[in-house]
Design an enzyme around this catalytic site. Structure first.
Site, PDB file in Angstrom:
ATOM      1  NE  ARG A  65      -0.229   0.317   4.974  1.00 38.06           N
ATOM      2  CZ  ARG A  65       0.681   1.182   5.403  1.00 38.06           C
ATOM      3  NH1 ARG A  65       0.996   2.238   4.687  1.00 38.06           N
ATOM      4  NH2 ARG A  65       1.320   0.978   6.554  1.00 38.06           N
ATOM      5  N   GLY A  66       0.267   2.391  -0.214  1.00 36.77           N
ATOM      6  CA  GLY A  66       0.999   3.636  -0.098  1.00 36.77           C
ATOM      7  C   GLY A  66       1.204   4.005   1.359  1.00 36.77           C
ATOM      8  CB  THR A  70      -0.341   2.498  10.247  1.00 37.80           C
ATOM      9  OG1 THR A  70      -1.330   2.922  11.194  1.00 37.80           O
ATOM     10  CG2 THR A  70      -0.879   1.320   9.454  1.00 37.80           C
ATOM     11  CE1 TYR A  71      -0.568  -3.169  17.016  1.00 43.14           C
ATOM     12  CE2 TYR A  71      -2.380  -1.707  17.603  1.00 43.14           C
ATOM     13  CZ  TYR A  71      -1.714  -2.907  17.745  1.00 43.14           C
ATOM     14  OH  TYR A  71      -2.202  -3.863  18.609  1.00 43.14           O
ATOM     15  CG  HIS A  72      -3.714  -2.545  10.749  1.00 45.66           C
ATOM     16  ND1 HIS A  72      -4.454  -1.395  10.611  1.00 45.66           N
ATOM     17  CD2 HIS A  72      -3.033  -2.703   9.580  1.00 45.66           C
ATOM     18  CE1 HIS A  72      -4.229  -0.881   9.406  1.00 45.66           C
ATOM     19  NE2 HIS A  72      -3.380  -1.651   8.769  1.00 45.66           N
ATOM     20  N   GLY A 154      -7.302   0.150   2.247  1.00 47.21           N
ATOM     21  CA  GLY A 154      -8.442   1.008   2.567  1.00 47.21           C
ATOM     22  C   GLY A 154      -8.215   1.902   3.755  1.00 47.21           C
ATOM     23  CB  ALA A 156      -7.182   1.412   9.919  1.00 49.26           C
ATOM     24  CB  CYS A 172       1.335   8.290   9.156  1.00 43.41           C
ATOM     25  SG  CYS A 172      -0.178   7.356   9.481  1.00 43.41           S
TER      26      CYS A 172
END
Length: 212
Positions: A65-66, A70-72, A154, A156, A172
């Site tokens: 992805r661009g 980040t964290y999920h 997408g 989050a 980011c």
């Protein structure tokens, strides 16, 4: 729109998104996948390893992805948007703008009227008061990939989660960027409820188009 089994492996869902997109034809319908991931840090195409400060036991996955890092994790809903942009006559910049607008409208519906964009920093932010000064905190992150005119990855949205893992990175790519969730803003809802509402707003912004 469909929910994936939770919590889901990031790598597995990513591979499934790629496979879906590569197999698409002009008659393939658009889809929205909702998911809550197992803890993971993801580095985008422009991601710099130095922005991963202290991952600890959380795996780091370099993805396509661009964006930066980040964290999920649990307590966050991710909406993966598998859209054919040609059906909507959108370019990438316009698509990103519409995704941000969807989240802003959702947050306004939750009573967070200050939800907004931040110049030069994709995503959606809300104002917070840290006792000394007011600043913007990130509540939703965006990352997309477009292949043959079709999108995957997408947005989050932080719902009610342990925000500590964000301290292990420069979110980011921004040092000291504060992150927040809906619960921290006084909005108490579940991941399922927030995800279903997010999907409803996405479907309004991207109504089904006939396939050819």
């Amino acid at each position: 729109m469909r929910w994936l089994p939770r919590p889901a492996s990031y790598t597995t869902v990513w591979q499934d998104m790629r496979a879906f997109t590569e197999a698409r034809t002009s008659t393939t319908g658009d889809e929205i996948w909702l998911v809550e991931h197992e803890p993971v840090y993801t580095l985008g195409l422009a991601g710099k390893a130095e922005h991963v400060l202290n991952p600890g036991a959380i795996p780091v996955v370099r993805t396509d992805r661009g964006g930066q890092v980040t964290y999920h994790g649990p307590g966050q809903v991710v909406a993966y948007c598998l859209f054919d942009l040609r059906r909507y006559g959108l370019y990438v910049k316009e698509y990103v703008n519409r995704l941000e607008e969807v989240v802003i409208n959702l947050l306004h519906a939750y009573g967070l009227e200050g939800a907004c964009r931040k110049a030069g920093a994709p995503g959606v932010y809300v104002p917070i008061d840290d006792r000394t000064t007011k600043q913007l905190a990130k509540i939703a992150a965006l990352g997309i990939k477009v292949r043959n005119g079709c999108t995957y990855h997408g947005v989050a949205l932080n719902v009610e989660m342990d925000l500590t893992p964000f301290l292990g990175i420069n979110p980011c790519g921004y040092e000291g960027l504060v992150t927040v969730d809906l619960a921290g803003c006084g909005v108490h809802t579940t991941v399922s409820e927030a995800g279903n509402l997010l999907a409803r707003y996405l479907l309004q912004a991207f109504p089904a188009r006939e396939t050819s």
